[in-house]
Design a protein around this motif. Structure first.
Motif, short mmCIF file in Angstrom:
data_model
loop_
_atom_site.label_atom_id
_atom_site.label_comp_id
_atom_site.label_asym_id
_atom_site.label_seq_id
_atom_site.Cartn_x
_atom_site.Cartn_y
_atom_site.Cartn_z
N PHE A 164 27.32 -1.75 12.13
CA PHE A 164 27.34 -2.08 10.56
C PHE A 164 25.73 -2.23 10.13
N ILE A 165 25.06 -2.58 10.81
CA ILE A 165 23.41 -2.51 10.46
C ILE A 165 22.90 -1.19 10.11
N ALA A 166 23.14 -0.26 11.08
CA ALA A 166 22.85 1.31 11.08
C ALA A 166 23.52 1.85 9.68
N LEU A 167 24.73 1.54 9.51
CA LEU A 167 25.42 2.21 8.20
C LEU A 167 24.70 1.63 6.98
N LEU A 168 24.33 0.32 6.81
CA LEU A 168 23.44 -0.16 5.81
C LEU A 168 22.44 0.50 5.66
N PHE A 169 21.54 0.48 6.68
CA PHE A 169 20.37 1.07 6.29
C PHE A 169 20.41 2.56 6.20
N ALA A 170 21.21 3.46 6.98
CA ALA A 170 21.51 4.75 6.43
C ALA A 170 21.77 4.95 5.08
N SER A 171 22.56 4.21 4.54
CA SER A 171 23.19 4.20 3.16
C SER A 171 21.91 3.82 2.10
N SER A 172 21.21 3.18 2.55
CA SER A 172 20.06 2.71 1.40
C SER A 172 19.02 3.81 1.80
N LEU A 173 18.62 4.19 2.97
CA LEU A 173 17.78 5.25 3.26
C LEU A 173 18.07 6.49 2.31
N THR A 174 19.35 7.04 2.59
CA THR A 174 19.68 8.36 1.85
C THR A 174 19.71 8.17 0.47
N GLY A 175 20.24 6.87 -0.09
CA GLY A 175 20.33 6.78 -1.30
C GLY A 175 18.89 6.69 -2.17
N LEU A 176 18.02 5.99 -1.36
CA LEU A 176 16.30 6.10 -2.15
C LEU A 176 15.73 7.59 -1.96
N ILE A 177 16.08 8.30 -1.05
CA ILE A 177 15.58 9.77 -0.74
C ILE A 177 16.47 10.46 -1.91
N LEU A 178 17.57 10.13 -2.28
CA LEU A 178 18.36 10.83 -3.51
C LEU A 178 17.68 10.62 -4.76
N LEU A 179 17.37 9.51 -4.83
CA LEU A 179 16.66 8.94 -6.20
C LEU A 179 15.28 9.70 -6.11
N ALA A 180 14.58 9.85 -5.10
CA ALA A 180 13.30 10.58 -5.09
C ALA A 180 13.47 12.10 -5.46
N GLY B 8 21.62 18.42 -4.34
CA GLY B 8 23.09 18.42 -3.93
C GLY B 8 23.04 18.05 -2.37
N LEU B 9 22.04 18.57 -1.68
CA LEU B 9 22.22 18.19 -0.27
C LEU B 9 21.98 16.80 -0.05
N ALA B 10 20.92 16.28 -0.55
CA ALA B 10 20.71 14.69 -0.48
C ALA B 10 21.88 13.91 -0.91
N LEU B 11 22.51 14.31 -2.03
CA LEU B 11 23.86 13.59 -2.59
C LEU B 11 24.90 13.73 -1.38
N ALA B 12 25.21 14.90 -0.89
CA ALA B 12 26.28 15.04 0.03
C ALA B 12 25.82 14.02 1.28
N VAL B 13 24.70 14.02 1.72
CA VAL B 13 24.53 13.12 2.87
C VAL B 13 24.78 11.69 2.37
N HIS B 14 24.08 11.31 1.22
CA HIS B 14 24.28 9.92 0.93
C HIS B 14 25.80 9.59 0.74
N LEU B 15 26.60 10.16 0.19
CA LEU B 15 27.99 10.07 0.04
C LEU B 15 28.76 10.09 1.17
N GLY B 16 28.23 10.75 2.16
CA GLY B 16 28.80 10.78 3.55
C GLY B 16 28.61 9.39 4.20
N PHE B 17 27.36 8.84 4.08
CA PHE B 17 27.32 7.64 4.71
C PHE B 17 27.67 6.41 4.12
N VAL B 18 27.70 6.25 2.87
CA VAL B 18 28.46 5.40 1.95
C VAL B 18 30.00 5.31 2.06
N MET B 19 30.63 6.46 2.18
CA MET B 19 32.11 6.56 2.62
C MET B 19 32.30 5.93 4.16
N ALA B 20 31.57 6.34 4.84
CA ALA B 20 31.80 5.66 6.30
C ALA B 20 31.51 4.04 6.40
#
Length: 373
Positions: A299-315, A323-335
């Motif tokens: 659970f901790i890892a998914l929270l961290f990965a969702s946040s990290l990929t979200g901030l990368i997407l914003l950047a 598109g690549l960053a969005l796909a990776v972020h959405l994958g972790f949020v969905m998980a």
């Protein structure tokens, strides 16, 4: 199923045994809500055991103060007994019941495999459509994945998570028969949950560290995590209002309320989970149930990965890598949301229910004391 029933009954019996010893000693009576609730009982049936287990915040203060802790023959370890029964609570009251076994399988490998698997699937989907790398789209996510598609995908998963957790909490509450929850009881229970009152060790100095020192780090990292999550949720809610009520469509400026809330929440979801992982790795082996650490870390890892990929997407949202960053972020949020009803997040739901019962009980006469008088 028979094996699960046996494990649940054994965990209930162990909590009952330890509470009988604690009820005779009462040295820890002022530590947290578990012990005042314990003193209202002379015996502990299954409902009592599950209630007390979910009332426990696993701070470890009672373990370090206990004269009967291991290696004493009584082997009193309340944090571990409560932790072992809590996961049985999740399994027994899971909805649908047939999915209760997922709590034992929802570990770090499963969480990361689910997140990476969904991310790779979305990346491949974009590659097949020729949208994996494109000219900058000025942060327009919906040019990559249509708005209605995202709403349908995440709306279904989110509603399922709410339904499954809500039905489990309802079944747990019905088995407790606590009486009517007055407004004052609800308000105080919510206050205790939001402030993590019982992670102060009963004296305000915090939980015991692995070396027996008191620390508030666990409480603070929980706050970073919880309020980071709530800020991200608030960002989504504000963006939804912007879209459907005011007709203000994304992308939103970096200075807009949804982006500010999401950024602050994302930072909280980096600091909090990173700190909780560090503490989890350092915890004394007698604290809690070590066998549940894979579920905790997943659970901790998914929270961290969702946040990290979200901030990368914003950047990178104004670049061709969006598109690549969005796909990776959405994958972790969905998980994260797929595993939400059958993982560590359940502890928050059942703990709030237990805190509410505690506040209801506090407002009722103590029949044991009345009998003594």
């Amino acid at each position: 199923m028979q094996q699960l029933e046996t494990l649940i009954r054994q965990a209930e019996a162990e909590v009952g045994r330890q509470m009988q010893v604690c009820n005779a000693c009462r040295y820890c009576e002022t530590f947290c809500a578990v012990f005042p609730a314990m003193t209202r009982r002379l015996s502990f049936d299954a409902a009592d055991a599950h209630y007390l287990a979910n009332l426990c915040h696993n701070c470890g203060a009672c373990l370090h103060a206990c004269q009967y802790a291991p290696p004493h023959d009584f082997a009193i370890n309340v944090p571990r007994a409560m932790a072992q029964l809590r996961v049985r609570t999740y399994e027994e009251f899971a909805w649908p019941r047939s999915l209760g076994g997922l709590y034992r399988r929802n570990g770090l490998a499963v969480a990361l495999a689910t997140g990476l698997g969904l991310a790779v699937f979305l990346v491949l989907l974009l590659a097949m459509r020729g949208n994996l790398w494109h000219e900058p789209l000025a942060g327009n996510f919906y040019a990559v994945f249509p708005h209605n598609t995202l709403v349908a995908m995440f709306g279904i998963v989110f509603l399922w998570a709410i339904l499954a957790l809500g039905m489990g909490a309802k079944r747990f509450w019905q088995g407790q028969s606590p009486g009517d929850a007055l407004p004052g009881a609800r308000a105080e229970a919510l206050h205790d949950a939001l402030t993590l009152k019982y992670l102060d060790g009963g004296h305000g100095d915090g939980c015991n560290d692995e070396d027996d020192r008191f620390t508030l780090r666990r409480r603070r990292f929980h706050h970073f995590t919880f309020y980071g999550f709530m800020l991200c949720f608030a960002a989504t809610c504000v963006a939804t209002v912007y879209h459907y009520v005011f007709g203000w469509h994304a992308p939103y400026a970096f200075t807009s309320l949804p982006v500010i809330l999401g950024t602050l929440g994302g930072i909280g979801l980096l600091v909090g989970p990173a700190g909780l992982w560090w503490l989890n790795a350092r915890r004394h082996p007698l604290h809690g149930d070590p066998s549940q650490r894979p579920m905790d870390r997943g659970f901790i890892a998914l929270l961290f990965a969702s946040s990290l990929t979200g901030l990368i997407l914003l950047a990178v949202r104004d670049t061709g890598a969006m598109g690549l960053a969005l796909a990776v972020h959405l994958g972790f949020v969905m998980a994260l949301f797929l595993t939400l009803p059958y993982g560590k997040f359940a502890h928050a739901v059942y703990r709030v229910a237990a805190l509410l019962k505690y506040q209801v009980e506090r407002r009722q006469p103590n029949r044991l004391q009345l009998g003594a008088d």
